[in-house]
Design a protein around this motif. Sequence first.
Motif, PDB file in Angstrom:
ATOM      1  N   LEU A  44       0.829  -1.246  -0.037  1.00 12.99           N
ATOM      2  CA  LEU A  44      -0.003   0.162  -0.161  1.00 12.99           C
ATOM      3  C   LEU A  44       0.924   1.311  -0.047  1.00 12.99           C
ATOM      4  N   ALA A  45       0.634   2.208  -0.734  1.00 19.35           N
ATOM      5  CA  ALA A  45       1.173   3.425  -0.905  1.00 19.35           C
ATOM      6  C   ALA A  45       0.316   4.773  -0.280  1.00 19.35           C
ATOM      7  N   LEU A  46       0.564   5.712   0.235  1.00 17.62           N
ATOM      8  CA  LEU A  46      -0.235   6.842   0.688  1.00 17.62           C
ATOM      9  C   LEU A  46       0.584   7.932   0.087  1.00 17.62           C
ATOM     10  N   MET A  47      -0.067   8.729  -0.661  1.00 17.13           N
ATOM     11  CA  MET A  47       0.784   9.573  -1.362  1.00 17.13           C
ATOM     12  C   MET A  47      -0.412  10.808  -2.003  1.00 17.13           C
TER      13      MET A  47
ATOM     14  N   ALA B 232      -5.114   5.416 -11.995  1.00 19.83           N
ATOM     15  CA  ALA B 232      -6.478   5.369 -12.002  1.00 19.83           C
ATOM     16  C   ALA B 232      -7.139   4.770 -10.895  1.00 19.83           C
ATOM     17  N   ASP B 233      -6.724   3.444 -10.327  1.00 17.92           N
ATOM     18  CA  ASP B 233      -7.399   2.726  -9.146  1.00 17.92           C
ATOM     19  C   ASP B 233      -6.967   3.570  -7.685  1.00 17.92           C
ATOM     20  N   ALA B 234      -6.475   4.603  -7.604  1.00 18.62           N
ATOM     21  CA  ALA B 234      -6.167   5.066  -6.446  1.00 18.62           C
ATOM     22  C   ALA B 234      -7.277   5.369  -5.611  1.00 18.62           C
ATOM     23  N   GLN B 235      -7.394   5.265  -4.365  1.00 22.67           N
ATOM     24  CA  GLN B 235      -8.354   5.337  -3.494  1.00 22.67           C
ATOM     25  C   GLN B 235      -8.518   6.625  -2.672  1.00 22.67           C
ATOM     26  N   PRO B 236      -9.390   7.626  -2.890  1.00 24.74           N
ATOM     27  CA  PRO B 236      -9.299   9.071  -2.310  1.00 24.74           C
ATOM     28  C   PRO B 236      -9.557   8.788  -0.830  1.00 24.74           C
ATOM     29  N   LEU B 237      -8.723   9.579  -0.007  1.00 30.04           N
ATOM     30  CA  LEU B 237      -8.825   9.491   1.256  1.00 30.04           C
ATOM     31  C   LEU B 237      -9.489  10.852   2.053  1.00 30.04           C
ATOM     32  N   GLY B 238      -9.028  11.915   1.454  1.00 33.95           N
ATOM     33  CA  GLY B 238      -9.141  13.262   1.841  1.00 33.95           C
ATOM     34  C   GLY B 238      -7.974  14.319   1.725  1.00 33.95           C
ATOM     35  N   HIS B 239      -8.031  15.358   2.370  1.00 32.87           N
ATOM     36  CA  HIS B 239      -7.095  16.400   1.857  1.00 32.87           C
ATOM     37  C   HIS B 239      -6.045  16.620   3.088  1.00 32.87           C
ATOM     38  N   GLU B 240      -5.052  17.089   2.869  1.00 35.82           N
ATOM     39  CA  GLU B 240      -3.995  17.464   3.611  1.00 35.82           C
ATOM     40  C   GLU B 240      -3.939  19.221   3.520  1.00 35.82           C
ATOM     41  N   GLU B 241      -4.356  19.790   4.676  1.00 35.89           N
ATOM     42  CA  GLU B 241      -4.401  21.244   4.678  1.00 35.89           C
ATOM     43  C   GLU B 241      -2.952  22.033   5.043  1.00 35.89           C
ATOM     44  N   PHE B 242      -2.396  22.777   4.110  1.00 37.19           N
ATOM     45  CA  PHE B 242      -1.186  23.481   4.414  1.00 37.19           C
ATOM     46  C   PHE B 242      -1.222  24.498   4.967  1.00 37.19           C
ATOM     47  N   VAL B 243      -0.206  24.946   6.135  1.00 37.38           N
ATOM     48  CA  VAL B 243       0.087  26.087   6.847  1.00 37.38           C
ATOM     49  C   VAL B 243       1.340  26.609   6.606  1.00 37.38           C
ATOM     50  N   ALA B 244       1.309  27.950   6.768  1.00 41.90           N
ATOM     51  CA  ALA B 244       2.653  28.757   6.671  1.00 41.90           C
ATOM     52  C   ALA B 244       3.058  28.549   8.203  1.00 41.90           C
ATOM     53  N   VAL B 245       4.620  28.349   8.333  1.00 41.03           N
ATOM     54  CA  VAL B 245       5.340  28.416   9.649  1.00 41.03           C
ATOM     55  C   VAL B 245       6.083  29.586   9.475  1.00 41.03           C
ATOM     56  N   LEU B 246       5.980  30.753  10.769  1.00 43.17           N
ATOM     57  CA  LEU B 246       6.574  32.044  10.538  1.00 43.17           C
ATOM     58  C   LEU B 246       7.452  31.921  11.856  1.00 43.17           C
ATOM     59  N   GLY B 247       8.154  32.817  11.801  1.00 41.51           N
ATOM     60  CA  GLY B 247       9.249  33.200  12.898  1.00 41.51           C
ATOM     61  C   GLY B 247       8.619  33.806  13.945  1.00 41.51           C
ATOM     62  N   PRO B 248       8.918  34.128  15.282  1.00 41.71           N
ATOM     63  CA  PRO B 248       8.346  34.691  16.543  1.00 41.71           C
ATOM     64  C   PRO B 248       8.634  36.201  15.942  1.00 41.71           C
ATOM     65  N   GLY B 249       7.457  36.866  16.050  1.00 40.03           N
ATOM     66  CA  GLY B 249       7.340  38.319  15.724  1.00 40.03           C
ATOM     67  C   GLY B 249       7.022  38.618  14.343  1.00 40.03           C
ATOM     68  N   HIS B 250       6.668  37.491  13.501  1.00 36.53           N
ATOM     69  CA  HIS B 250       6.444  37.834  12.143  1.00 36.53           C
ATOM     70  C   HIS B 250       5.199  38.665  11.999  1.00 36.53           C
ATOM     71  N   ARG B 251       5.222  39.643  11.332  1.00 34.34           N
ATOM     72  CA  ARG B 251       4.037  40.528  11.125  1.00 34.34           C
ATOM     73  C   ARG B 251       2.792  39.517  10.646  1.00 34.34           C
ATOM     74  N   GLY B 252       2.902  38.445   9.844  1.00 32.16           N
ATOM     75  CA  GLY B 252       1.783  37.453   9.503  1.00 32.16           C
ATOM     76  C   GLY B 252       0.988  36.862  10.807  1.00 32.16           C
ATOM     77  N   LEU B 253       1.828  37.121  11.799  1.00 29.25           N
ATOM     78  CA  LEU B 253       1.258  36.112  13.192  1.00 29.25           C
ATOM     79  C   LEU B 253      -0.101  37.024  13.740  1.00 29.25           C
ATOM     80  N   ALA B 254      -0.114  38.307  13.189  1.00 24.03           N
ATOM     81  CA  ALA B 254      -1.104  39.384  13.730  1.00 24.03           C
ATOM     82  C   ALA B 254      -2.455  38.917  13.269  1.00 24.03           C
TER      83      ALA B 254
ATOM     84  N   VAL C 103      -4.402  10.066  -1.751  1.00 25.64           N
ATOM     85  CA  VAL C 103      -4.816   8.895  -1.983  1.00 25.64           C
ATOM     86  C   VAL C 103      -3.999   7.891  -1.429  1.00 25.64           C
ATOM     87  N   ALA C 104      -4.673   6.590  -1.505  1.00 23.41           N
ATOM     88  CA  ALA C 104      -3.972   5.176  -1.124  1.00 23.41           C
ATOM     89  C   ALA C 104      -4.038   4.493  -2.508  1.00 23.41           C
ATOM     90  N   VAL C 105      -3.021   3.837  -2.855  1.00 20.58           N
ATOM     91  CA  VAL C 105      -2.883   3.022  -3.873  1.00 20.58           C
ATOM     92  C   VAL C 105      -2.407   1.470  -3.155  1.00 20.58           C
TER      93      VAL C 105
END
Length: 298
Positions: free
Chosen positions: A144-147, A155-177, A265-267
């Motif tokens: 089994l492969a998870l990818m 074509a025979d891959a089995q859908p599982l869901g989604h991985e949500e991505f996040v940005a990782v910022l340094g301490p004090g970064h303006r984006g953390l506001a 997906v899982a294959v």
Amino acid sequence: MSLRQYEYALVVAEAGSVTAAAERLRVAQPSVSQQIRALEQELGVRLFARLSTGLVPTLVGRAFLREAQAAVNASRRATAVARSGRDALTGELSVAVQLGFGTRQLPGALRALRGRFPRLEVTVVEEPSTAGLERLGRRGELDLALMAACQRTPADAQPLGHEEFVAVLGPGHRGLAADRVRLDELAGDPWVRFDRDGALDAVLEEVLGDADPVPTTAARVSQTATAVRWAARGLGVTLVPASTVPRGYEHLTRPLHPGVSKPVVAVVRSGAGPAETALLELLRQENWHRTPPRPRVA
């Protein structure tokens, strides 16, 4: 030819000598030598070059060993299915995971699988690239492969869901506001990236697109945990699946706006047995990020 000869040849190739192979196999050295000679005679080729430093597979030997490994794996799976009932399944299950995907979900699924089949041995390999997963699959080494889904997903891959991505910022970064960070708010920031040709770096390439100015690369790493820790030390920002963020760093993460997610997906190998089928079902039951449906256009 016999599977025992295949197994002996594989161990000799890994150990580099007949003596070391005999120790691993716990048999007499002459027995190993005899089996290798008999195998070479029957095939009519030299599988190993005999050097002063030990035995090294020849060109044809390497090709033979790849197929021998697939045959041995298939035999082990067949033996496990034949000897075991569903509730007493034994044998080996080989799972490959594309680096960064299923980090949160796979351990829970494997724990439940082990509870169901306590005698089952599971081997998990992390592989960063889709091409690497394909190579393992062609060699018959995966159950089994998870990818992450991509243009080359079977074509025979089995859908599982989604991985949500996040940005990782340094301490004090303006984006953390804010609760979310816009990509243009990261303009000018250096990036901690991943190995080229890997699925994680491909996601970042897609997100950055034609960003202006062209983002600079502060460093390239192989592991998501390293990327998060380096970003947290202010080396640069990074983009990782939310499930891979180590505990204690969540306060430095922000989803992007608009959001970024990747289908997972899982294959499963053809002719899947009860272990692969059970693991697939357990993975489906795990908590995956579900992207909301796009509104219909009237």
